[in-house]
Scaffold this active site. Structure first.
Site, short mmCIF file in Angstrom:
data_model
loop_
_atom_site.label_atom_id
_atom_site.label_comp_id
_atom_site.label_asym_id
_atom_site.label_seq_id
_atom_site.Cartn_x
_atom_site.Cartn_y
_atom_site.Cartn_z
N CYS A 51 38.26 46.00 41.81
CA CYS A 51 39.35 45.44 42.62
C CYS A 51 38.81 44.68 43.83
O CYS A 51 39.28 43.60 44.17
CB CYS A 51 40.27 46.54 43.15
SG CYS A 51 40.72 47.79 41.95
N ASP A 52 37.86 45.29 44.53
CA ASP A 52 37.51 44.81 45.87
C ASP A 52 36.10 44.25 46.02
O ASP A 52 35.78 43.68 47.07
CB ASP A 52 37.69 45.97 46.88
CG ASP A 52 39.14 46.44 46.93
OD1 ASP A 52 40.04 45.60 46.78
OD2 ASP A 52 39.38 47.65 47.08
N CYS A 62 37.41 51.18 44.42
CA CYS A 62 37.50 50.37 43.20
C CYS A 62 36.69 49.09 43.35
O CYS A 62 37.14 48.13 43.97
CB CYS A 62 38.96 50.05 42.89
SG CYS A 62 39.17 49.04 41.41
#
Ligand code: NDP
Length: 316
Positions: free
Chosen positions: A142-143, A139
C-alpha cells in the site's frame, strides 16, 4: 425483552468487502443491514493514499474512499448502522446475531466482512506516527511507493516481512530488516531471497526501542541488540511493521470453521460459502494472502451474489 428484528441480509463489517457486498445486495433488493463494527471504514481508514485501486488515476485517500463506498451503499438504501455484533448463534436455519446493545437480529443470510487487524509493536512512538500518517505502515504494497529512493526499516521475520522487504528493496535505496531472534520464521525460499538482495541489511537479535521523528514524520529507528546490549540509530523515513495480522473472527468461534490462526475457512473454494448454509465470508477475515482493498471488494461482490442465490433457492 426487546423485539427481535428480522433481516434478509446482515452484513458485519464496513471495509471494502462489506460495502461492496452491500452495494450488490441492495441493488438485488435484499434490503441489507450493515453494522459498521469497531473501526468504521476498516483498515483503509489508517492508510494515507490509495493509488492501486482501479478507477482512481490520481489516487484517493483511504478515509475518502471509505466515505464514497458508504455513500454508494446508501444510495441503494443499505441500512448502515453504527454499532457492532458481539455474539452469534448459527446453530439453526435462522442466523441469530446480537448487537452490543443486546438487540437480537434474525438474519436469513449473513455476510461476514469483519476483516483483520495488523499487529503493531505497541510502542508509543510507533502509534504516534501511525496516527499522524507520518511514516509508520503495516502494508508495504500500500505505502512503499511513498518511500521511493529513500531508506526504510521493516520489523518481522515471517513470510510477510520477507515478501514486503523484497518489495521495498525494489523501491528504496536501502531496507533494514529487524529480526528479533537469531533466525527467520519464514520459509527458506523467502529467507534466501532477502539474504540475496544486496540493498537489504538484516539485523538479528534486534528489538525496536523507539521510532524517531521530528514531530510530524519518521526520521529514524532506535534499536537494541538483545544479545550484546548494543544500541544504535538507523536513519529511515518509513517504518514498516510486518509481524502478522489478527483476523477479527473471535465471535464466530464454535460456529464457523476457522483455521489454526483464526482465518475463516471457505467451505467450497471459488465461492464465499462457509460451513454454515446462508453464512458467507468476504475480505480479510478469510484472506491471509492478498489482503488488498480490491480483492476484498471482489470477494464482497461474490458473497452478495452467493447470498442472493441462497435466498432465491430458499424461496425468498
Ligand atoms: P508470521 O506469524 O508467520 O510471522 C510473524 C513474524 O513477526 C515472526 O517472525 C515473529 O517473530 C515476528 N514478530 C511477532 N511479534 C513481534 C514483535 N513484537 N517484535 C518483533 N517481531 C515480532 O506472520 P506473517 O504475516 O509473516 O505470515 C502469516 C501467514 O501467512 C504464515 O503462515 C505465512 O507463511 C503466510 N504467508 C505466506 C506468504 C507466501 O507464501 N507468499 C506471504 C505472506 C504470508 P518470531 O519468529 O520470533 O516469532
Amino acid at each position: 425483552m426487546s423485539e427481535i428484528e428480522k433481516v434478509n441480509c446482515l452484513i458485519i463489517g464496513s471495509g471494502p468487502a462489506g460495502f461492496t457486498a452491500a452495494i450488490y445486495a441492495a441493488r438485488a433488493d435484499m434490503k441489507p443491514v450493515l453494522y459498521q463494527g469497531m473501526q468504521p471504514g476498516g483498515q483503509l481508514t489508517t492508510t494515507n493514499e490509495v493509488e492501486n485501486f482501479p478507477g482512481y488515476p490520481d489516487g484517493i485517500s483511504g478515509p475518502e474512499m471509505m466515505v464514497q463506498l458508504e455513500a454508494q451503499a446508501k444510495r441503494f438504501e443499505t441500512d448502515v448502522r453504527y454499532g457492532f455484533i458481539t455474539k452469534v448463534d448459527f446453530t439453526g436455519p435462522i442466523h441469530k446475531c446480537w448487537t452490543e446493545e443486546n438487540k437480537e437480529i434474525h438474519a436469513t443470510t449473513v455476510i461476514i466482512s469483519t476483516g483483520a487487524s495488523a499487529k503493531y509493536l505497541g510502542l508509543e512512538s510507533e502509534q504516534k506516527y501511525l496516527q499522524l500518517g507520518g511514516g509508520v505502515s503495516a502494508c508495504a504494497v500500500c505505502d512503499g511507493f511513498f518511500y521511493r529512493g529513500q531508506e526504510t526499516v521493516i520489523v518481522g521475520a515471517g513470510d510477510s516481512a520477507c515478501e514486503e522487504a523484497h518489495y521495498l528493496s525494489k523501491l528504496c535505496t536501502k531496507v533494514t530488516m529487524l529480526v528479533r531472534r537469531d533466525e527467520f520464521r519464514a520459509s527458506k525460499i523467502m529467507t534466501d531471497r532477502v539474504k540475496n538482495t544486496p540493498n537489504i541489511e538484516i539485523l538479528f537479535n534486534t528489538d525496536t526501542v523507539e521510532v524517531l521523528g521530528d514531530g510530524n514524520v519518521v526520521t529514524g529507528t532506535h534499536v537494541k541488540n538483545s544479545k550484546t546490549g548494543e544500541e544504535r540509530t538507523i536513519p529511515c523515513t518509513g517504518f514498516f511493521v510486518a509481524i502478522g495480522h489478527q483476523p477479527n473472527t473471535d465471535i464466530f468461534k464454535g460456529f464457523i470453521d476457522l483455521d489454526e490462526t483464526g482465518y475463516i475457512k471457505y467451505a467450497q473454494p471459488g465461492t464465499s460459502k462457509t460451513n454454515v448454509a446462508g453464512v458467507f465470508v468476504a475480505g480479510d477475515a478469510a484472506d491471509k494472502t492478498y489482503r488488498q482493498a480490491i480483492t476484498a471488494a471482489g470477494t464482497g461482490c461474490m458473497a452478495a451474489l452467493d447470498a442472493e442465490r441462497y435466498m432465491a433457492a430458499m424461496g425468498h
